[in-house]
Design a protein around this motif. Sequence first.
Motif, PDB file in Angstrom:
ATOM      1  N   THR A 113       9.638   6.636   1.194  1.00  0.00           N
ATOM      2  CA  THR A 113       8.985   6.452  -0.104  1.00  0.00           C
ATOM      3  C   THR A 113       8.932   7.744  -0.915  1.00  0.00           C
ATOM      4  O   THR A 113       8.574   7.721  -2.091  1.00  0.00           O
ATOM      5  N   SER A 114       9.308   8.866  -0.302  1.00  0.00           N
ATOM      6  CA  SER A 114       9.348  10.129  -1.034  1.00  0.00           C
ATOM      7  C   SER A 114      10.700  10.369  -1.700  1.00  0.00           C
ATOM      8  O   SER A 114      10.848  11.328  -2.464  1.00  0.00           O
ATOM      9  N   THR A 160       0.840  -1.190   0.000  1.00  0.00           N
ATOM     10  CA  THR A 160       0.000   0.000   0.000  1.00  0.00           C
ATOM     11  C   THR A 160       0.879   1.245   0.000  1.00  0.00           C
ATOM     12  O   THR A 160       1.805   1.351   0.816  1.00  0.00           O
ATOM     13  N   ASP A 161       0.592   2.161  -0.909  1.00  0.00           N
ATOM     14  CA  ASP A 161       1.316   3.443  -0.972  1.00  0.00           C
ATOM     15  C   ASP A 161       2.825   3.249  -1.016  1.00  0.00           C
ATOM     16  O   ASP A 161       3.581   3.977  -0.356  1.00  0.00           O
ATOM     17  N   ASP A 182       5.214   5.071  10.596  1.00  0.00           N
ATOM     18  CA  ASP A 182       4.531   5.586   9.411  1.00  0.00           C
ATOM     19  C   ASP A 182       5.216   6.843   8.871  1.00  0.00           C
ATOM     20  O   ASP A 182       5.332   7.026   7.648  1.00  0.00           O
ATOM     21  N   GLU A 203       6.534  -0.767  -7.805  1.00  0.00           N
ATOM     22  CA  GLU A 203       5.494  -0.285  -6.905  1.00  0.00           C
ATOM     23  C   GLU A 203       5.928  -0.361  -5.442  1.00  0.00           C
ATOM     24  O   GLU A 203       5.342   0.310  -4.583  1.00  0.00           O
ATOM     25  N   ASP A 237       6.820   7.191   5.179  1.00  0.00           N
ATOM     26  CA  ASP A 237       6.420   8.276   4.281  1.00  0.00           C
ATOM     27  C   ASP A 237       7.652   9.003   3.733  1.00  0.00           C
ATOM     28  O   ASP A 237       7.704   9.364   2.542  1.00  0.00           O
TER      29      ASP A 237
END
Length: 256
Positions: free
Chosen positions: A196-197, A9-10, A189, A46, A193
């Motif tokens: 993944t950036s 996810t994400d 989390d 992904e 975040d």
Amino acid sequence: MVNASFTVTDGVSRVRLERDEKLNAIDLPTKTEIIDRLEAYRDDDEVRAVLFESEGDRAFCAGGDLQEVYEMDYQLTPFTEGWDELFTLMHDLGKPTVAKVDGYALGGGFDLALHTDIVVASDDAVLGQPEINLGLVNHFSPPLLHRMVGLRKTLEIMMLGETLSAEEAAEMGLITRCVPADDLDDEVDAILDTLTSKPPRIMKKLKESIYASLEMSPSSGRDHIERIAVESVRVDPDHPEGVDAQLEGREPNWPQ
């Protein structure tokens, strides 16, 4: 039966150990499935980061399944080969890995956390290497432990087989962050975040070059990473995009 679940996810793959009744000990079928999944994630654009977490709050992972060792008449080769393959793959994955540790992280669970890139633990977590108490020589942790905490602390941890609090582990550099239990999910989390950036191509090269440098002298390691950096600027579009985004006051649009 595989005692784990896998979701993406994400940009984050969550590998969740689901064997709370056995303190999330990892049996051979589960270990094999984790290895197969990581192999697939290696080439999956992904997936930008991999998180290892666990069911319940009693244990992150109590290591391998001792019942299997007993049933294999104490033969350790199949048992240890799986761990070797898993830990090598984690370092060669080309994507950042994160461990969310609450409760016990012992034996192979300690090894699993040790071989992730970033370890975030709740302040009530307990870590340790109790293999000496099982009449075993653990060959997974000592090389990394030696680099992280030095010879004396490595000998202490491995020879005494005693546990460490999360605070002690953080002070020694064995975990990245120690946070209140209520803040653990939010802290992890936020880290995911951020990871993944980042530009995935540069993240892969950075991780690979750092781990490769561990096998070199300090000067050779520095030269190796410099070569990677110079070549990356020459051939990859990430650096110009990063500079342009900074100058233009916008978020970068990293090329895949």
